[in-house]
Design a protein around this motif. Structure first.
Motif, PDB file in Angstrom:
ATOM      1  N   THR B 156       0.855  -1.197   0.000  1.00  0.00           N
ATOM      2  CA  THR B 156       0.000   0.000   0.000  1.00  0.00           C
ATOM      3  C   THR B 156       0.890   1.247   0.000  1.00  0.00           C
ATOM      4  O   THR B 156       0.677   2.192  -0.793  1.00  0.00           O
ATOM      5  N   ALA B 157       1.907   1.195   0.904  1.00  0.00           N
ATOM      6  CA  ALA B 157       2.785   2.366   0.985  1.00  0.00           C
ATOM      7  C   ALA B 157       3.506   2.590  -0.365  1.00  0.00           C
ATOM      8  O   ALA B 157       3.585   3.737  -0.822  1.00  0.00           O
ATOM      9  N   ARG B 158       3.988   1.524  -1.008  1.00  0.00           N
ATOM     10  CA  ARG B 158       4.627   1.644  -2.306  1.00  0.00           C
ATOM     11  C   ARG B 158       3.704   2.289  -3.324  1.00  0.00           C
ATOM     12  O   ARG B 158       4.053   3.251  -4.008  1.00  0.00           O
ATOM     13  N   ALA B 159       2.433   1.751  -3.379  1.00  0.00           N
ATOM     14  CA  ALA B 159       1.472   2.292  -4.322  1.00  0.00           C
ATOM     15  C   ALA B 159       1.210   3.746  -4.065  1.00  0.00           C
ATOM     16  O   ALA B 159       1.170   4.563  -5.009  1.00  0.00           O
ATOM     17  N   VAL B 160       1.112   4.104  -2.759  1.00  0.00           N
ATOM     18  CA  VAL B 160       0.835   5.500  -2.375  1.00  0.00           C
ATOM     19  C   VAL B 160       1.991   6.380  -2.813  1.00  0.00           C
ATOM     20  O   VAL B 160       1.793   7.423  -3.453  1.00  0.00           O
ATOM     21  N   VAL B 161       3.249   5.927  -2.559  1.00  0.00           N
ATOM     22  CA  VAL B 161       4.418   6.724  -2.877  1.00  0.00           C
ATOM     23  C   VAL B 161       4.518   6.851  -4.374  1.00  0.00           C
ATOM     24  O   VAL B 161       4.782   7.941  -4.892  1.00  0.00           O
ATOM     25  N   GLU B 162       4.327   5.800  -5.136  1.00  0.00           N
ATOM     26  CA  GLU B 162       4.414   5.827  -6.582  1.00  0.00           C
ATOM     27  C   GLU B 162       3.437   6.833  -7.147  1.00  0.00           C
ATOM     28  O   GLU B 162       3.768   7.595  -8.057  1.00  0.00           O
ATOM     29  N   THR B 163       2.239   6.785  -6.639  1.00  0.00           N
ATOM     30  CA  THR B 163       1.196   7.675  -7.121  1.00  0.00           C
ATOM     31  C   THR B 163       1.526   9.128  -6.786  1.00  0.00           C
ATOM     32  O   THR B 163       1.360  10.036  -7.616  1.00  0.00           O
ATOM     33  N   LEU B 164       2.047   9.345  -5.575  1.00  0.00           N
ATOM     34  CA  LEU B 164       2.275  10.728  -5.132  1.00  0.00           C
ATOM     35  C   LEU B 164       3.524  11.319  -5.769  1.00  0.00           C
ATOM     36  O   LEU B 164       3.472  12.416  -6.284  1.00  0.00           O
ATOM     37  N   ILE B 165       4.676  10.586  -5.737  1.00  0.00           N
ATOM     38  CA  ILE B 165       5.898  11.192  -6.222  1.00  0.00           C
ATOM     39  C   ILE B 165       6.500  10.493  -7.416  1.00  0.00           C
ATOM     40  O   ILE B 165       7.624  10.833  -7.838  1.00  0.00           O
ATOM     41  N   ASP B 166       5.755   9.561  -7.849  1.00  0.00           N
ATOM     42  CA  ASP B 166       6.161   8.802  -9.039  1.00  0.00           C
ATOM     43  C   ASP B 166       7.568   8.259  -8.958  1.00  0.00           C
ATOM     44  O   ASP B 166       8.379   8.427  -9.855  1.00  0.00           O
ATOM     45  N   GLU B 167       7.833   7.814  -7.972  1.00  0.00           N
ATOM     46  CA  GLU B 167       9.165   7.237  -7.664  1.00  0.00           C
ATOM     47  C   GLU B 167       8.951   5.954  -6.926  1.00  0.00           C
ATOM     48  O   GLU B 167       8.107   5.874  -6.057  1.00  0.00           O
ATOM     49  N   THR B 168       9.723   4.976  -7.258  1.00  0.00           N
ATOM     50  CA  THR B 168       9.551   3.656  -6.589  1.00  0.00           C
ATOM     51  C   THR B 168      10.570   3.535  -5.490  1.00  0.00           C
ATOM     52  O   THR B 168      11.798   3.495  -5.724  1.00  0.00           O
ATOM     53  N   PRO B 169      10.048   3.502  -4.236  1.00  0.00           N
ATOM     54  CA  PRO B 169      10.973   3.354  -3.093  1.00  0.00           C
ATOM     55  C   PRO B 169      11.514   1.929  -3.025  1.00  0.00           C
ATOM     56  O   PRO B 169      10.930   1.018  -3.566  1.00  0.00           O
ATOM     57  N   THR B 170      12.651   1.819  -2.362  1.00  0.00           N
ATOM     58  CA  THR B 170      13.223   0.479  -2.173  1.00  0.00           C
ATOM     59  C   THR B 170      12.492  -0.283  -1.112  1.00  0.00           C
ATOM     60  O   THR B 170      11.772   0.282  -0.276  1.00  0.00           O
ATOM     61  N   ASP B 171      12.678  -1.542  -1.189  1.00  0.00           N
ATOM     62  CA  ASP B 171      11.998  -2.417  -0.201  1.00  0.00           C
ATOM     63  C   ASP B 171      12.441  -2.112   1.208  1.00  0.00           C
ATOM     64  O   ASP B 171      11.623  -2.127   2.135  1.00  0.00           O
ATOM     65  N   GLU B 172      13.756  -1.821   1.363  1.00  0.00           N
ATOM     66  CA  GLU B 172      14.266  -1.553   2.722  1.00  0.00           C
ATOM     67  C   GLU B 172      13.598  -0.352   3.312  1.00  0.00           C
ATOM     68  O   GLU B 172      13.208  -0.312   4.467  1.00  0.00           O
ATOM     69  N   THR B 173      13.498   0.739   2.499  1.00  0.00           N
ATOM     70  CA  THR B 173      12.887   1.989   2.960  1.00  0.00           C
ATOM     71  C   THR B 173      11.473   1.739   3.398  1.00  0.00           C
ATOM     72  O   THR B 173      11.044   2.169   4.487  1.00  0.00           O
ATOM     73  N   LEU B 174      10.744   0.996   2.517  1.00  0.00           N
ATOM     74  CA  LEU B 174       9.317   0.735   2.833  1.00  0.00           C
ATOM     75  C   LEU B 174       9.155  -0.058   4.125  1.00  0.00           C
ATOM     76  O   LEU B 174       8.380   0.336   4.998  1.00  0.00           O
ATOM     77  N   SER B 175       9.932  -1.143   4.192  1.00  0.00           N
ATOM     78  CA  SER B 175       9.766  -1.945   5.426  1.00  0.00           C
ATOM     79  C   SER B 175      10.225  -1.172   6.638  1.00  0.00           C
ATOM     80  O   SER B 175       9.629  -1.274   7.715  1.00  0.00           O
ATOM     81  N   GLY B 176      11.251  -0.285   6.471  1.00  0.00           N
ATOM     82  CA  GLY B 176      11.674   0.547   7.624  1.00  0.00           C
ATOM     83  C   GLY B 176      10.576   1.481   8.035  1.00  0.00           C
ATOM     84  O   GLY B 176      10.290   1.630   9.204  1.00  0.00           O
ATOM     85  N   ALA B 177       9.939   2.093   7.000  1.00  0.00           N
ATOM     86  CA  ALA B 177       8.854   3.038   7.314  1.00  0.00           C
ATOM     87  C   ALA B 177       7.697   2.345   8.024  1.00  0.00           C
ATOM     88  O   ALA B 177       7.195   2.836   9.030  1.00  0.00           O
ATOM     89  N   VAL B 178       7.376   1.176   7.470  1.00  0.00           N
ATOM     90  CA  VAL B 178       6.266   0.397   8.109  1.00  0.00           C
ATOM     91  C   VAL B 178       6.643   0.051   9.537  1.00  0.00           C
ATOM     92  O   VAL B 178       5.816   0.191  10.451  1.00  0.00           O
ATOM     93  N   ALA B 179       7.907  -0.396   9.725  1.00  0.00           N
ATOM     94  CA  ALA B 179       8.331  -0.762  11.093  1.00  0.00           C
ATOM     95  C   ALA B 179       8.255   0.423  12.027  1.00  0.00           C
ATOM     96  O   ALA B 179       7.817   0.289  13.167  1.00  0.00           O
ATOM     97  N   SER B 180       8.638   1.628  11.557  1.00  0.00           N
ATOM     98  CA  SER B 180       8.576   2.815  12.447  1.00  0.00           C
ATOM     99  C   SER B 180       7.150   3.159  12.811  1.00  0.00           C
ATOM    100  O   SER B 180       6.864   3.551  13.939  1.00  0.00           O
ATOM    101  N   VAL B 181       6.247   3.018  11.795  1.00  0.00           N
ATOM    102  CA  VAL B 181       4.804   3.275  12.096  1.00  0.00           C
ATOM    103  C   VAL B 181       4.314   2.250  13.130  1.00  0.00           C
ATOM    104  O   VAL B 181       3.640   2.593  14.069  1.00  0.00           O
ATOM    105  N   GLU B 182       4.754   1.016  12.851  1.00  0.00           N
ATOM    106  CA  GLU B 182       4.313  -0.080  13.733  1.00  0.00           C
ATOM    107  C   GLU B 182       4.741   0.154  15.167  1.00  0.00           C
ATOM    108  O   GLU B 182       3.964  -0.024  16.091  1.00  0.00           O
ATOM    109  N   SER B 183       5.992   0.588  15.318  1.00  0.00           N
ATOM    110  CA  SER B 183       6.499   0.770  16.676  1.00  0.00           C
ATOM    111  C   SER B 183       5.942   2.010  17.329  1.00  0.00           C
ATOM    112  O   SER B 183       5.998   2.158  18.549  1.00  0.00           O
ATOM    113  N   ALA B 184       5.408   2.955  16.516  1.00  0.00           N
ATOM    114  CA  ALA B 184       4.900   4.213  17.076  1.00  0.00           C
ATOM    115  C   ALA B 184       3.640   4.006  17.886  1.00  0.00           C
ATOM    116  O   ALA B 184       2.865   3.135  17.556  1.00  0.00           O
TER     117      ALA B 184
END
Lengths: 263, 184
Positions: B156-184
């Protein structure tokens, strides 16, 4: 007019022969006295034969009565003489029952109009009869006394525990008292029977004599008549009592013979 | 004539009649032998019969009755003893039976109790196992669900980022972001 004759008060004691019998020089005729001895003895034998015809565990009337007599005399003998008295029991029993029936049958009324020989007679109202019975008792006492105690029988005349100086007085007194026993025994029974029958006949004689006057004085006969009834009742008592007294004294004298050396 | 005179004359007449027969008949020795003979006969005969027959018969009957009564009393007391013995035996056996019954009851109760306890323990154990198994499955499903949710979040985050900035984030970045949200 009815004029009865009052028999004299001594007429009832007259002995009249019925069947003459001789034994050597002795006249042993069957008399009115013998007749009443036989009647009395016969009645006793009949009664006891009936009472003992079969001995029941639960006694009938006659057996119970015979046993009452038995126990009565048996207790008397045991209480007076002790266990050694057992051998005298048949004698005392016969003595008691014979005298009792002779006395009592003498009080039976005679049938009116029968001959004088058959009038009721009391064998024990004759001194010779009572004296003979008393002599039998004393003879048994003397013979058994010497047999049982030997010369110790003489201790009877010298009671122990009496100071020696008293003996010359006491021994004659004891001897006389011993010798007078048969006489007192005989006279007591004879005199009681004799006097009772004399009084009875006197009262009865008064009644007959007063009736013989034939006037209103007859009514005074009621008093001696009631007297005769009262004396008759008394005589029944005396008849039984004298038989008992004779038996008791016989037991006491026999006790002396049995226990003479224990004195 | 007075009544007393009549009575006295009657008495005198009675006395006179007696006086006719000379003296007391008792003192006339004529009839002494006869009296003595018949006395000896009747009294002696009666004595023989009494001593020989009647008195032993009566005494025997009395004795027999006394013996019989004593015997009866003896046997009665014996029977009484027997009865009390029987009663004692009965009481003993009754008490025994009662004790036995009680012990049987107690044994049975203990057995049943043990069985019940055993069955309960077995049931408890089975239930425990089931519970443990169920919990394990629940934990498995939970972690599976978490993994799936994370993957879905990364996608979902990848799709959101692609749509918003048209850039494909790396898997590490995405999973890191998800992990930070998760821990928050």
């Amino acid at each position: 007019m009815f004029n009865p004759r009052a028999a004299g008060p001594m007429e009832q004691f007259e002995i009249l022969p019925i069947v003459p019998l001789k034994f050597g020089n002795y006249d042993i005729s069957l008399t009115n006295s013998s007749l009443w001895m036989l009647i009395g003895t016969g009645a006793i034998i009949l009664f006891f034969a009936f009472a003992t015809r079969k001995s029941n565990l639960v006694p009938g009337r006659t057996q119970a009565m015979a046993e009452t007599f038995y126990e009565f005399v048996s207790d008397l003998v045991r209480d007076t003489i002790g266990p050694e008295g057992r051998k005298f029991f048949p004698y005392v029993f016969t003595l008691f029952i014979w005298i009792l029936i002779a006395n009592l049958f003498g009080l039976l009324p005679s049938f009116p109009g029968i001959p004088h020989e058959l009038h009721t007679f009391t064998p024990t109202s004759h001194l010779i009869v009572t004296l003979a019975l008393a002599m039998v008792t004393i003879t048994i006492v003397i013979l058994y006394g010497f047999y049982k105690n030997g010369l110790g029988f003489f201790k009877l005349f010298a009671p122990s525990g009496v100071p020696l100086w008293l003996m010359p007085i006491l021994v004659p007194v004891e001897v006389i008292s011993f010798l007078s026993r048969p006489l007192s025994l005989a006279i007591r029974l004879f005199a009681n029977m004799f006097a009772g029958h004399v009084i009875l006949k006197l009262f009865a004689g008064f009644v007959v004599s007063l009736i013989g006057t034939g006037s209103a004085v007859m009514l005074f006969g009621i008093a001696p008549f009631l007297g005769a009834i009262a004396v008759t009742a008394l005589e029944f008592l005396v008849a039984a009592l004298q038989a008992y007294v004779f038996a008791v004294l016989t037991c006491i004298y026999l006790n002396d013979a049995v226990h003479a050396s224990d004195h | 004539m007075s009544v007393f005179a009549i009575i006295i004359s009657a008495a005198a007449a009675a006395g006179e009649a007696g006086a006719d027969s000379a003296g007391l008949p008792q003192l006339d020795p004529t009839w002494w032998p006869s009296q003595l003979f018949w006395l000896a006969l009747t009294f002696g005969g009666l004595y023989a019969l009494m001593a020989g027959r009647f008195l032993p018969a009566i005494g025997g009957a009395i004795e027999e009755r006394r013996d019989r009564i004593a015997d009866d009393l003896d046997s009665a007391s014996e029977l009484k003893t027997q009865a009390s013995e029987a009663e004692e035996a009965y009481n003993t056996s009754l008490a025994d039976a009662k004790a036995k019954a009680q012990s049987i009851a107690a044994d049975t109760r203990a057995e049943v109790d043990a069985e019940i306890a055993k069955m309960q323990a077995e049931t408890d154990e089975a239930l425990e196992k089931q519970v443990v198994a169920a919990e394990a499955r629940i934990g498995e499903m939970k972690s599976e669900a978490q993994t799936k949710v994370r993957a879905a979040a990364v996608e979902t985050a990848r799709a959101v980022v692609e749509t918003l900035i048209d850039e494909t984030p790396t898997d590490e970045t995405l999973s890191g972001a998800v992990a930070s949200v998760e821990s928050a």
